[in-house]
Design a protein around this motif. Structure first.
Motif, PDB file in Angstrom:
ATOM      1  N   VAL A 140       0.712  -1.057   0.497  1.00  0.00           N
ATOM      2  CA  VAL A 140       0.625   0.312   0.295  1.00  0.00           C
ATOM      3  C   VAL A 140       0.786   1.633   0.071  1.00  0.00           C
ATOM      4  O   VAL A 140       0.533   1.800  -0.950  1.00  0.00           O
ATOM      5  CB  VAL A 140      -0.681  -0.326   0.865  1.00  0.00           C
ATOM      6  N   GLN A 141       1.896   1.030   0.253  1.00  0.00           N
ATOM      7  CA  GLN A 141       2.623   2.229   0.682  1.00  0.00           C
ATOM      8  C   GLN A 141       3.434   2.771  -0.671  1.00  0.00           C
ATOM      9  O   GLN A 141       3.319   3.773  -1.247  1.00  0.00           O
ATOM     10  CB  GLN A 141       4.088   2.129   1.664  1.00  0.00           C
ATOM     11  N   GLY A 142       3.351   1.498  -1.087  1.00  0.00           N
ATOM     12  CA  GLY A 142       4.342   1.581  -2.296  1.00  0.00           C
ATOM     13  C   GLY A 142       3.314   1.988  -3.407  1.00  0.00           C
ATOM     14  O   GLY A 142       3.833   3.102  -4.520  1.00  0.00           O
ATOM     15  N   PHE A 143       2.541   1.554  -3.384  1.00  0.00           N
ATOM     16  CA  PHE A 143       0.758   1.600  -4.311  1.00  0.00           C
ATOM     17  C   PHE A 143       0.685   3.688  -4.456  1.00  0.00           C
ATOM     18  O   PHE A 143       0.707   4.503  -5.117  1.00  0.00           O
ATOM     19  CB  PHE A 143      -0.226   1.208  -3.842  1.00  0.00           C
ATOM     20  N   MET A 144       1.015   4.444  -3.394  1.00  0.00           N
ATOM     21  CA  MET A 144       0.870   5.613  -2.620  1.00  0.00           C
ATOM     22  C   MET A 144       1.547   5.962  -3.255  1.00  0.00           C
ATOM     23  O   MET A 144       1.797   7.062  -3.898  1.00  0.00           O
ATOM     24  CB  MET A 144       0.571   5.885  -1.605  1.00  0.00           C
ATOM     25  N   LEU A 145       2.940   5.585  -2.964  1.00  0.00           N
ATOM     26  CA  LEU A 145       4.236   6.418  -3.506  1.00  0.00           C
ATOM     27  C   LEU A 145       3.926   6.775  -5.596  1.00  0.00           C
ATOM     28  O   LEU A 145       4.178   7.755  -5.842  1.00  0.00           O
ATOM     29  CB  LEU A 145       5.809   5.519  -3.537  1.00  0.00           C
ATOM     30  N   GLY A 146       3.885   5.477  -5.878  1.00  0.00           N
ATOM     31  CA  GLY A 146       3.846   5.206  -6.878  1.00  0.00           C
ATOM     32  C   GLY A 146       2.933   6.427  -7.911  1.00  0.00           C
ATOM     33  O   GLY A 146       2.587   7.041  -8.747  1.00  0.00           O
ATOM     34  N   PHE A 147       1.664   6.683  -6.904  1.00  0.00           N
ATOM     35  CA  PHE A 147       0.041   6.688  -7.526  1.00  0.00           C
ATOM     36  C   PHE A 147       0.569   8.337  -7.797  1.00  0.00           C
ATOM     37  O   PHE A 147       0.381   9.331  -8.043  1.00  0.00           O
ATOM     38  CB  PHE A 147      -0.706   6.641  -6.902  1.00  0.00           C
TER      39      PHE A 147
END
Length: 203
Positions: free
Chosen positions: A122-129
């Motif tokens: 989820v942290q990765g997703f927010m960063l990529g997003f």
């Protein structure tokens, strides 16, 4: 040289045979000195794609090197692995019927390892997003709400008990994360048709 259609077909067949899994990707990354787990890398890729990055945009490799490799170029084996993971992710997002599989440890892994990996995802997703979608005012309320929930999930810290209730709760969060990611992709993601429209056409 094999024709392009043949090459694509071969690639498809490779994917069908061997879907990348959490352990193999994490192990290969760590062997190459990249100190993040597969969940975070997969989260970043999904975040970029669900935030509106073109499926044929090659800048994602550069973005990944900035975020997980101190800006250094990846070794050839790492680049090959990341390319496979990117292609697999694109393919899953484009499939109908919620084909996206979050890259997480399998069900046999300890519950807290799975919980930690989900938080990393989820942290990765927010960063990529965030790299691709700065303008949240344009997003629907559903997407805004999903991202607020992701923000809460990314800060979860309490260890979980290895009992049926915790298993059920973790499974529900995982399912919610997956459906929310697909929601973002269906609203903001680029289809392959959008990519093709960038090429000039003769009228």
């Amino acid at each position: 040289m094999a024709p392009v259609s043949q090459t694509i077909q071969n690639k498809r067949e490779q994917f069908v045979e061997k879907q990348l899994d959490y352990d193999s990707v994490s192990n290969k990354l760590s062997q190459q000195g990249v100190i993040v787990d597969a969940a975070e890398v997969h989260g970043i890729l999904c975040g970029m794609l669900c935030g509106g990055m073109s499926l044929t945009d090659q800048k994602w490799l550069e973005a990944l090197s900035e975020t997980i490799n101190q800006g250094d170029a990846f070794s050839d084996p790492t680049q090959h692995l990341l390319n496979s993971l990117f292609n697999q992710t694109c393919q899953q997002l484009l499939e109908p019927e919620f084909a996206l599989n979050l890259l997480l440890p399998d069900d046999q892994a300890p519950i807290n390892d799975r919980g930690a990996a989900l938080i990393n995802w989820v942290q990765g997703f927010m960063l990529g997003f965030g790299l691709h979608q700065q303008d949240l005012m344009q997003c629907s309320d559903d997407v805004k709400e999903a991202l607020e929930d992701f923000s809460d999930i990314s800060r979860m810290e309490e260890p979980m008990d290895a009992d049926e209730e915790s298993e059920k709760a973790l499974l529900e969060v995982e399912e919610y994360v997956k459906i929310s990611a697909i929601l973002c992709f269906s609203e903001l993601g680029q289809s392959l048709l959008d990519d093709q429209q960038d090429t000039p056409s003769v009228h």
